[in-house]
Scaffold this motif. Structure first.
Motif, PDB file in Angstrom:
ATOM      1  N   GLN A   1      -4.938   4.558  66.322  1.00 14.60           N
ATOM      2  CA  GLN A   1      -6.044   3.596  66.264  1.00 14.60           C
ATOM      3  C   GLN A   1      -6.439   3.090  67.651  1.00 14.60           C
ATOM      4  O   GLN A   1      -7.619   3.090  67.992  1.00 14.60           O
ATOM      5  CB  GLN A   1      -5.652   2.397  65.387  1.00 14.60           C
ATOM      6  N   ASN A   2      -5.466   2.640  68.448  1.00 12.88           N
ATOM      7  CA  ASN A   2      -5.795   1.974  69.707  1.00 12.88           C
ATOM      8  C   ASN A   2      -6.040   2.930  70.870  1.00 12.88           C
ATOM      9  O   ASN A   2      -6.813   2.598  71.771  1.00 12.88           O
ATOM     10  CB  ASN A   2      -4.697   0.967  70.066  1.00 12.88           C
ATOM     11  N   ILE A   3      -5.404   4.094  70.849  1.00 16.04           N
ATOM     12  CA  ILE A   3      -5.655   5.076  71.923  1.00 16.04           C
ATOM     13  C   ILE A   3      -6.797   6.013  71.532  1.00 16.04           C
ATOM     14  O   ILE A   3      -7.743   6.208  72.287  1.00 16.04           O
ATOM     15  CB  ILE A   3      -4.379   5.894  72.242  1.00 16.04           C
ATOM     16  N   LEU A   4      -6.709   6.591  70.311  1.00 12.12           N
ATOM     17  CA  LEU A   4      -7.714   7.568  69.888  1.00 12.12           C
ATOM     18  C   LEU A   4      -8.910   6.947  69.177  1.00 12.12           C
ATOM     19  O   LEU A   4      -9.931   7.602  69.007  1.00 12.12           O
ATOM     20  CB  LEU A   4      -7.064   8.623  68.973  1.00 12.12           C
ATOM     21  N   GLY A   5      -8.788   5.718  68.731  1.00 14.20           N
ATOM     22  CA  GLY A   5      -9.919   5.026  68.102  1.00 14.20           C
ATOM     23  C   GLY A   5     -10.216   5.427  66.673  1.00 14.20           C
ATOM     24  O   GLY A   5     -11.327   5.227  66.192  1.00 14.20           O
ATOM     25  N   LEU A   6      -9.230   5.995  65.969  1.00 14.43           N
ATOM     26  CA  LEU A   6      -9.456   6.390  64.578  1.00 14.43           C
ATOM     27  C   LEU A   6      -9.385   5.171  63.661  1.00 14.43           C
ATOM     28  O   LEU A   6      -8.636   4.234  63.909  1.00 14.43           O
ATOM     29  CB  LEU A   6      -8.436   7.442  64.146  1.00 14.43           C
ATOM     30  N   LYS A   7     -10.159   5.220  62.597  1.00 13.47           N
ATOM     31  CA  LYS A   7     -10.222   4.113  61.629  1.00 13.47           C
ATOM     32  C   LYS A   7      -9.485   4.494  60.355  1.00 13.47           C
ATOM     33  O   LYS A   7      -9.506   5.650  59.918  1.00 13.47           O
ATOM     34  CB  LYS A   7     -11.682   3.787  61.274  1.00 13.47           C
ATOM     35  N   ILE A   8      -8.867   3.496  59.710  1.00 12.14           N
ATOM     36  CA  ILE A   8      -8.148   3.721  58.454  1.00 12.14           C
ATOM     37  C   ILE A   8      -9.136   3.869  57.309  1.00 12.14           C
ATOM     38  O   ILE A   8     -10.126   3.138  57.231  1.00 12.14           O
ATOM     39  CB  ILE A   8      -7.172   2.556  58.170  1.00 12.14           C
ATOM     40  N   ASN A   9      -8.865   4.814  56.431  1.00  8.69           N
ATOM     41  CA  ASN A   9      -9.637   4.971  55.194  1.00  8.69           C
ATOM     42  C   ASN A   9      -8.941   4.130  54.125  1.00  8.69           C
ATOM     43  O   ASN A   9      -7.935   4.543  53.554  1.00  8.69           O
ATOM     44  CB  ASN A   9      -9.692   6.446  54.782  1.00  8.69           C
ATOM     45  N   GLU A  10      -9.476   2.949  53.865  1.00 11.03           N
ATOM     46  CA  GLU A  10      -8.856   2.017  52.918  1.00 11.03           C
ATOM     47  C   GLU A  10      -8.938   2.498  51.482  1.00 11.03           C
ATOM     48  O   GLU A  10      -8.231   1.996  50.613  1.00 11.03           O
ATOM     49  CB  GLU A  10      -9.503   0.632  53.038  1.00 11.03           C
ATOM     50  N   ALA A  11      -9.803   3.467  51.189  1.00 12.08           N
ATOM     51  CA  ALA A  11      -9.976   3.941  49.818  1.00 12.08           C
ATOM     52  C   ALA A  11      -8.846   4.866  49.375  1.00 12.08           C
ATOM     53  O   ALA A  11      -8.692   5.130  48.185  1.00 12.08           O
ATOM     54  CB  ALA A  11     -11.312   4.667  49.676  1.00 12.08           C
ATOM     55  N   ARG A  12      -8.046   5.359  50.309  1.00 13.61           N
ATOM     56  CA  ARG A  12      -6.969   6.286  49.956  1.00 13.61           C
ATOM     57  C   ARG A  12      -5.748   5.526  49.446  1.00 13.61           C
ATOM     58  O   ARG A  12      -5.561   4.348  49.781  1.00 13.61           O
ATOM     59  CB  ARG A  12      -6.587   7.149  51.159  1.00 13.61           C
ATOM     60  N   PRO A  13      -4.880   6.181  48.661  1.00 17.28           N
ATOM     61  CA  PRO A  13      -3.764   5.495  47.988  1.00 17.28           C
ATOM     62  C   PRO A  13      -2.554   5.247  48.884  1.00 17.28           C
ATOM     63  O   PRO A  13      -1.530   5.907  48.782  1.00 17.28           O
ATOM     64  CB  PRO A  13      -3.413   6.478  46.866  1.00 17.28           C
ATOM     65  N   HIS A  14      -2.634   4.252  49.759  1.00 20.49           N
ATOM     66  CA  HIS A  14      -1.533   3.954  50.681  1.00 20.49           C
ATOM     67  C   HIS A  14      -0.272   3.492  49.945  1.00 20.49           C
ATOM     68  O   HIS A  14       0.837   3.825  50.329  1.00 20.49           O
ATOM     69  CB  HIS A  14      -1.941   2.853  51.677  1.00 20.49           C
ATOM     70  N   ASP A  15      -0.453   2.698  48.892  1.00 18.95           N
ATOM     71  CA  ASP A  15       0.689   2.060  48.232  1.00 18.95           C
ATOM     72  C   ASP A  15       1.168   2.798  46.982  1.00 18.95           C
ATOM     73  O   ASP A  15       2.056   2.327  46.289  1.00 18.95           O
ATOM     74  CB  ASP A  15       0.329   0.621  47.869  1.00 18.95           C
ATOM     75  N   LYS A  16       0.609   3.960  46.689  1.00 20.90           N
ATOM     76  CA  LYS A  16       0.980   4.674  45.468  1.00 20.90           C
ATOM     77  C   LYS A  16       1.944   5.823  45.722  1.00 20.90           C
ATOM     78  O   LYS A  16       2.284   6.561  44.817  1.00 20.90           O
ATOM     79  CB  LYS A  16      -0.279   5.193  44.773  1.00 20.90           C
ATOM     80  N   LEU A  17       2.381   5.970  46.947  1.00 19.98           N
ATOM     81  CA  LEU A  17       3.304   7.051  47.292  1.00 19.98           C
ATOM     82  C   LEU A  17       4.687   6.468  47.584  1.00 19.98           C
ATOM     83  O   LEU A  17       4.796   5.303  47.960  1.00 19.98           O
ATOM     84  CB  LEU A  17       2.770   7.814  48.514  1.00 19.98           C
ATOM     85  N   PRO A  18       5.736   7.272  47.433  1.00 17.25           N
ATOM     86  CA  PRO A  18       7.095   6.749  47.627  1.00 17.25           C
ATOM     87  C   PRO A  18       7.518   6.637  49.096  1.00 17.25           C
ATOM     88  O   PRO A  18       8.705   6.583  49.391  1.00 17.25           O
ATOM     89  CB  PRO A  18       7.959   7.775  46.882  1.00 17.25           C
ATOM     90  N   TYR A  19       6.570   6.612  50.008  1.00 15.35           N
ATOM     91  CA  TYR A  19       6.855   6.438  51.427  1.00 15.35           C
ATOM     92  C   TYR A  19       5.670   5.719  52.053  1.00 15.35           C
ATOM     93  O   TYR A  19       4.577   5.678  51.502  1.00 15.35           O
ATOM     94  CB  TYR A  19       7.090   7.792  52.115  1.00 15.35           C
TER      95      TYR A  19
END
Length: 200
Positions: free
Chosen positions: A98-116
């Protein structure tokens, strides 16, 4: 959009007459002039023709689907959807991406539905999926130049601007050995990244 599982039926052109109507073979019917004596005979003949047409249509559909799916291997590849990248510490990797390459998070993806723990980051219309797992790749002993290692390539507009960003952050990199405008670097977990300059 056409379904990837059920491709649209396309009939071979040699099975169509100039008007676009399926040419139905009547070779199985005896060659005699039909002069039906009753409507019952007409009904049987009509059912026979419908059944024969239905069977031939089914055969053509199977030929068409089989040819497209097996011979051409055209199952509808559109683009790369995402690349999975392993990281040992999600926060450290997010700081880099995020801070070096400037990529943005896709909040629509299932971050909390995976076991990691993980995060999905936009790269144009595709994504990088950061996955926090014990890193199976060693940090040392890897090829010096990332182009000789497993790597993810990201298209960018200006390699010289990225070079300045990496210089300012003190992140080591190497330029493409072929002389084309491309730069190779590694993220904090030694995952190799290539950035190639393209005309946009």
């Amino acid at each position: 959009m056409a379904s990837l599982i059920n491709p649209p039926l396309t009939l071979p052109q040699n099975k169509l007459n100039p008007g676009g109507v399926l040419a139905v073979s009547t070779s199985g019917i005896t060659n005699k002039i039909f002069q039906p004596s009753s409507t019952r005979w007409n009904h049987r003949r009509c059912l026979l023709m419908r059944a024969k047409t239905s069977v031939e249509m089914d055969m053509l559909a199977k030929e068409s689907v089989g040819t497209n799916a097996v011979d051409n291997k055209d199952f509808g590849v559109v683009s790369m959807h995402h690349v999975g990248v392993l990281c040992e510490n999600l926060e450290r990797s997010l700081d880099f991406y995020q801070n070096i390459l400037g990529l943005k998070i896709n909040e629509a993806r299932p971050h909390d539905k995976l076991p990691y723990r993980g995060a999905w980051l936009w790269v144009g219309t595709e994504m990088i999926h950061l996955m926090e797992l014990p890193n199976p790749d060693p940090l040392t002993g890897r090829p010096e130049h990332g182009g000789r290692d497993r790597h993810t390539c990201i298209a960018i507009r200006d390699v010289s601007k990225l070079k300045a960003v990496l210089d300012k952050a003190g992140i080591p990199y190497s330029l493409s050995h072929s002389g084309r405008p491309a730069i190779f670097t590694r993220d904090p977990d030694a995952n190799a990244l290539e950035f190639t300059q393209v005309d946009a």
